[in-house]
Structures are given as structure tokens and as C-alpha cells.
Design a protein around this motif. Structure first.
Motif, PDB file in Angstrom:
ATOM      1  N   ASN A 111       0.812  -1.223   0.000  1.00 32.04           N
ATOM      2  CA  ASN A 111       0.000   0.000   0.000  1.00 32.04           C
ATOM      3  C   ASN A 111       0.839   1.264   0.000  1.00 32.04           C
ATOM      4  O   ASN A 111       0.318   2.351  -0.207  1.00 32.04           O
ATOM      5  CB  ASN A 111      -0.920   0.026   1.223  1.00 32.04           C
ATOM      6  N   HIS A 137      -1.044   3.238  -6.275  1.00 30.48           N
ATOM      7  CA  HIS A 137      -1.901   2.216  -6.893  1.00 30.48           C
ATOM      8  C   HIS A 137      -3.341   2.702  -6.949  1.00 30.48           C
ATOM      9  O   HIS A 137      -3.691   3.731  -6.366  1.00 30.48           O
ATOM     10  CB  HIS A 137      -1.833   0.906  -6.107  1.00 30.48           C
ATOM     11  N   ASP A 147      -7.238   0.910  -6.382  1.00 32.52           N
ATOM     12  CA  ASP A 147      -7.736  -0.324  -5.776  1.00 32.52           C
ATOM     13  C   ASP A 147      -8.384  -1.264  -6.798  1.00 32.52           C
ATOM     14  O   ASP A 147      -9.167  -0.834  -7.656  1.00 32.52           O
ATOM     15  CB  ASP A 147      -8.718  -0.006  -4.640  1.00 32.52           C
ATOM     16  N   HIS A 165      -3.396   6.300  -5.205  1.00 31.93           N
ATOM     17  CA  HIS A 165      -3.169   6.637  -3.795  1.00 31.93           C
ATOM     18  C   HIS A 165      -2.066   5.755  -3.235  1.00 31.93           C
ATOM     19  O   HIS A 165      -1.710   4.719  -3.812  1.00 31.93           O
ATOM     20  CB  HIS A 165      -4.453   6.480  -2.982  1.00 31.93           C
ATOM     21  N   ARG A 185     -12.148  -0.495   5.341  1.00 29.81           N
ATOM     22  CA  ARG A 185     -12.487   0.077   4.039  1.00 29.81           C
ATOM     23  C   ARG A 185     -13.641  -0.656   3.380  1.00 29.81           C
ATOM     24  O   ARG A 185     -13.700  -1.886   3.425  1.00 29.81           O
ATOM     25  CB  ARG A 185     -11.261  -0.001   3.118  1.00 29.81           C
TER      26      ARG A 185
END
Ligand code: OGA
Ligand code: MN
Length: 293
Positions: free
Chosen positions: A102, A106, A108, A256, A271
Motif C-alpha cells: 500500500n 496504486h 484499488d 493513492h 475500508r
């Protein structure tokens, strides 16, 4: 009074003066318009329960099933360095390496057949220092390219692969063999058009491995260069978290990444992921939750 304050970057705004668990239709329309304009919205100290987080997320569309079965609910992805035994992950253990990915730019679920539409991240426990999240505007990045480069990129297809991106950080061991079977490499256009705004944007990031029909190493260099050039001011926006904050971002047009924090401190985030449009095998069908219960 609902207030939307834009950041000084090309993306990002902060929304205050509204209860996300009791939105009027006109408030929702204002939020949706702001989402399309700014691509990242921060709701400071929204203080939603998990049910309210899920309900607000569903306003953007049906949700996507989480990747790994680390939570009781298929709507929730756990972004937490606290393991099932209550211990904090070490940088190089299974969970630490899984989360390490993370830290790189990238979008999602781009490693899935249909990439995610929206992600909504809710902070439950944040570290004292570090652990910020940062977003980069791929619409502005596209706009900044010269016409010859735009013409060269238009029509290119990238291969996105979770085995590739997680392999880069050594983070492949948290998923089971069975889970990997559902994640073969997929193809996505390098340039996409936003269905609501018509704006074009780059669709790249760490899951993009190479370009179809191009030498693999050459494609990899091109993808890395595009990301490096894109993720610079004024196209980046950064948030320092407090408990209860929610951030919503548009995975179709922003990248992000998460910033590191002292590895002995707890950071617990949950999330939801709104499923991308189209024939999406990861979408949670309406009523699925009730049927499961
Ligand atoms: C995510 C993500 C980064 C962070 O939630 O999808 O990449 O800062 N998060 O936790
Ligand atoms: Mn992410």
C-alpha cells in the motif's frame, strides 16, 4: 450547513457540516457533485458506525467483496497492522509484507477484471505520527501530457497482476492458494474516460505490470515513468488522519498510497469498496448479506 472546501491541489476537498448517516437528497447530490469534481473527499470525524459506513458507501453503488477473509463481513477490507492474535505486525512478517504494498502508488482492485469505482476508508485507530494517505490526480496528469505523448498512449492496454505487484514487495503469502486462483492477470486500457464527467485520465499504478504488445521491460519502464511524472505537485493531495475520519476516493481517476508510521504503533482502518461498473464477478449481489445471515 454543508461546506465543501477545496484543497490547493488539482484534487481533494474537505466536507463538513453534514451527518453522513442522515443525508437529505439535496445534500447527497451536493456531495456526489463534489466527488466528481474533486475525486477525493475527506469527512473529518464523521464518526460512523460500521453499518453507517456501509450504508453511506452504498450510495455510490453496489459494493465489492473483500479480497482476503480477514473480516466477518464481505463488505469490509481490513487495513490494520494488528493481527488476529492482537499483536502488531512486524515489517517483514506475513501481514507486514501484505500491507507494505500500500505504500506504492496504486488504484484499488485494478488487478481484478473490473477495477474498483470508489473506496471509502474509515480510521478507527491512528498512530501518533505518520500513516498519512496521499492521492494523485490522473486527470490532471493526462491533461499535462503533450499531444504526441497522449496520442502514443491512447489505445494502449496494460496487464495488471496482483501476483506481480505483491511479488515486488514479497507480500504474497497472506492469501490462500484458492484465493490466488481467482486473481489471474487482467487487462485494462492505459487511458480511460470518466463516465460521469467525460474527463480522460491515466490508469496506471503498481498493479500494472507491462504493456500488451510491447517488450515487457520497456512497458514496465514506461508505466513507471508515467506514474513518477504524474504523482507530483500540484497533482497530489495528502491527509493526516484522526480517529473517525472517512476518506472517499475515485479509483477510476486517482492513484493513492499510504505513508509509513512507526511499526510498533497500531493503525486500524476499515475500508468499503464500491464495485466498478460492468460484468463484475466481485460485486455483492443485493440481498446477499441477508441471505448469508
Ligand atoms: C487502501 C490503501 C493506504 C493507507 O485503503 O486502499 O491503500 O494509507 N490505504 O492505509
Ligand atoms: Mn489501496
Amino acid at each position: 450547513m454543508l461546506k465543501i472546501a477545496s484543497s490547493t491541489a488539482t484534487l481533494g476537498a474537505t466536507v463538513t457540516g453534514v451527518h453522513l448517516n442522515a443525508l437529505s437528497e439535496s445534500e447527497w447530490r451536493t456531495i456526489e457533485d463534489a466527488f466528481h469534481e474533486h475525486a477525493v473527499l475527506i469527512f473529518p470525524r464523521a464518526d460512523l458506525t460500521e453499518d453507517e459506513h456501509i450504508a453511506f458507501s452504498r450510495r455510490f453503488g453496489p459494493l465489492e467483496r473483500t479480497l482476503s477473509k480477514r473480516t466477518e463481513r464481505q463488505e469490509i477490507s481490513l487495513l490494520s497492522n494488528v493481527g488476529a492474535d492482537g499483536g502488531v505486525a512486524k515489517p517483514d512478517d506475513k501481514l507486514g509484507l501484505f500491507l507494505k504494498g500500500n505504500r506504492y502508488w496504486h488504484t484499488d482492485s485494478s488487478f481484478k477484471k473490473v477495477g474498483a469505482k470508489v473506496s471509502l476508508l474509515r480510521a478507527l485507530e491512528v498512530p501518533e505520527t505518520g500513516g498519512d494517505t496521499e492521492w494523485a490526480d490522473m486527470r490532471a496528469a493526462w491533461d499535462a501530457l503533450d499531444p504526441a505523448t497522449q496520442a502514443r498512449l491512447d489505445g494502449l492496454t496494460a496487464v495488471h497482476s496482483y501476483a506481480y505487484s505483491q511479488g515486488q514487495v514479497g507480500g504474497t503469502t497472506l492469501l490462500t492458494r484458492r484465493e490466488w486462483v481467482d486473481l489471474p492477470p487482467v487487462e485494462h486500457p492505459v487511458v480511460r474516460t470518466h463516465p460521469a464527467t467525460g474527463r480522460r485520465s491515466l490508469y496506471v499504478g503498481r498493479h500494472a505490470s507491462h504493456i500488451v504488445g510491447m517488450d515487457e521491460a520497456e512497458g514496465r519502464v514506461l508505466l513507471r515513468q508515467l506514474t513518477d511524472d504524474a504523482c507530483r505537485p500540484p497533482r497530489i493531495f495528502r491527509h493526516h488522519w484522526h480517529d473517525g475520519d472517512i476518506a472517499a476516493w475515485d479509483n477510476r481517476c486517482v492513484l493513492h498510497r499510504g505513508h509509513p508510521w512507526p511499526f510498533d504503533q497500531r493503525r486500524v482502518m476499515r475500508r468499503t469498496t464500491v464495485a466498478g461498473d460492468g460484468d463484475n464477478p466481485w460485486v455483492i449481489e443485493e440481498g446477499a448479506e441477508a441471505a448469508r445471515a
